[in-house]
Design a protein around this motif. Sequence first.
Motif, mmCIF file in Angstrom:
data_model
loop_
_atom_site.group_PDB
_atom_site.id
_atom_site.type_symbol
_atom_site.label_atom_id
_atom_site.label_comp_id
_atom_site.label_asym_id
_atom_site.label_seq_id
_atom_site.Cartn_x
_atom_site.Cartn_y
_atom_site.Cartn_z
ATOM 1 N N TYR A 81 0.928 -1.145 -0.062
ATOM 2 C CA TYR A 81 0.036 0.121 -0.069
ATOM 3 C C TYR A 81 0.929 1.262 0.065
ATOM 4 N N PHE A 82 1.937 1.216 0.853
ATOM 5 C CA PHE A 82 2.659 2.479 0.879
ATOM 6 C C PHE A 82 3.530 2.821 -0.353
ATOM 7 N N LEU A 83 4.206 1.601 -1.017
ATOM 8 C CA LEU A 83 4.631 1.673 -2.180
ATOM 9 C C LEU A 83 3.853 2.319 -3.341
ATOM 10 N N MET A 91 11.400 1.340 -0.141
ATOM 11 C CA MET A 91 11.079 -0.151 0.171
ATOM 12 C C MET A 91 11.369 -0.853 -1.073
ATOM 13 N N ASP A 92 11.525 -0.574 -2.398
ATOM 14 C CA ASP A 92 11.616 -1.351 -3.421
ATOM 15 C C ASP A 92 13.223 -0.995 -4.088
ATOM 16 N N GLY A 93 14.362 -1.628 -3.745
ATOM 17 C CA GLY A 93 15.638 -1.392 -4.077
ATOM 18 C C GLY A 93 15.698 -1.457 -5.417
ATOM 19 N N ASP A 94 14.933 -2.583 -6.100
ATOM 20 C CA ASP A 94 15.389 -2.791 -7.569
ATOM 21 C C ASP A 94 14.281 -2.260 -8.647
ATOM 22 N N ASP A 96 11.349 -2.929 -9.022
ATOM 23 C CA ASP A 96 10.519 -4.169 -9.691
ATOM 24 C C ASP A 96 9.014 -4.128 -9.280
ATOM 25 N N GLY A 97 8.672 -3.136 -8.237
ATOM 26 C CA GLY A 97 7.246 -2.943 -7.865
ATOM 27 C C GLY A 97 6.923 -3.909 -6.631
ATOM 28 N N VAL A 98 7.828 -4.754 -6.252
ATOM 29 C CA VAL A 98 7.716 -5.604 -5.005
ATOM 30 C C VAL A 98 8.581 -5.139 -3.768
ATOM 31 N N PRO A 99 7.705 -4.535 -2.973
ATOM 32 C CA PRO A 99 8.410 -4.076 -1.708
ATOM 33 C C PRO A 99 8.863 -4.857 -0.681
ATOM 34 N N CYS A 100 10.017 -4.834 0.047
ATOM 35 C CA CYS A 100 10.627 -5.496 0.976
ATOM 36 C C CYS A 100 10.658 -6.902 0.781
ATOM 37 N N GLU A 101 11.390 -7.185 -0.425
ATOM 38 C CA GLU A 101 11.833 -8.650 -0.842
ATOM 39 C C GLU A 101 12.562 -9.374 -0.057
ATOM 40 N N ASN A 102 13.540 -8.611 0.607
ATOM 41 C CA ASN A 102 14.634 -9.354 1.492
ATOM 42 C C ASN A 102 14.217 -8.985 2.923
ATOM 43 N N ASP A 103 13.076 -8.588 3.373
ATOM 44 C CA ASP A 103 12.801 -8.716 4.587
ATOM 45 C C ASP A 103 12.244 -10.166 4.976
ATOM 46 N N SER A 104 12.775 -10.851 5.899
ATOM 47 C CA SER A 104 12.234 -12.345 6.238
ATOM 48 C C SER A 104 11.038 -12.338 7.274
ATOM 49 N N ARG A 105 10.680 -11.109 7.831
ATOM 50 C CA ARG A 105 9.127 -11.364 8.488
ATOM 51 C C ARG A 105 8.284 -11.515 7.477
ATOM 52 N N PHE A 106 8.154 -11.172 6.388
ATOM 53 C CA PHE A 106 6.909 -11.476 5.632
ATOM 54 C C PHE A 106 7.139 -12.484 4.609
#
Length: 106
Positions: A81-83, A91-94, A96-106
């Motif tokens: 939503y925030f993105l 939150m989207d370093g690359d 590609d439209g997918v936020p927090c890809e490297n965050d293991s919590r999600f």
Amino acid sequence: MEKLIVLAVLCFAAILNITALNAQSNHADLLTQSTKQSIAAKNTAQSDKKITRKHAPMIMNFRCDGRQYCAQMTSRAEAEYFLQHCPDTRMDGDNDGVPCENDSRF
């Protein structure tokens, strides 16, 4: 005689002050009229156009509140939503439209 000179100077100063206040008042009235005309013209122009704003939907009561980073999010849905709807997110370093890809919590 001195009292008469002082009285004349005070009267002269009062007249100058009143004249200056009237000039300022007239200028303010002109600005007010100009502002009203600008607002009327703007409203007319806006009524001629169809306003198509995309309002951010309230999904699970999310709202833009200044948070920018994945560590500040509580869920993937919130991050998405925030993105999509909030400015200046990081939150989207690359990009590609997918936020927090490297965050293991999600």
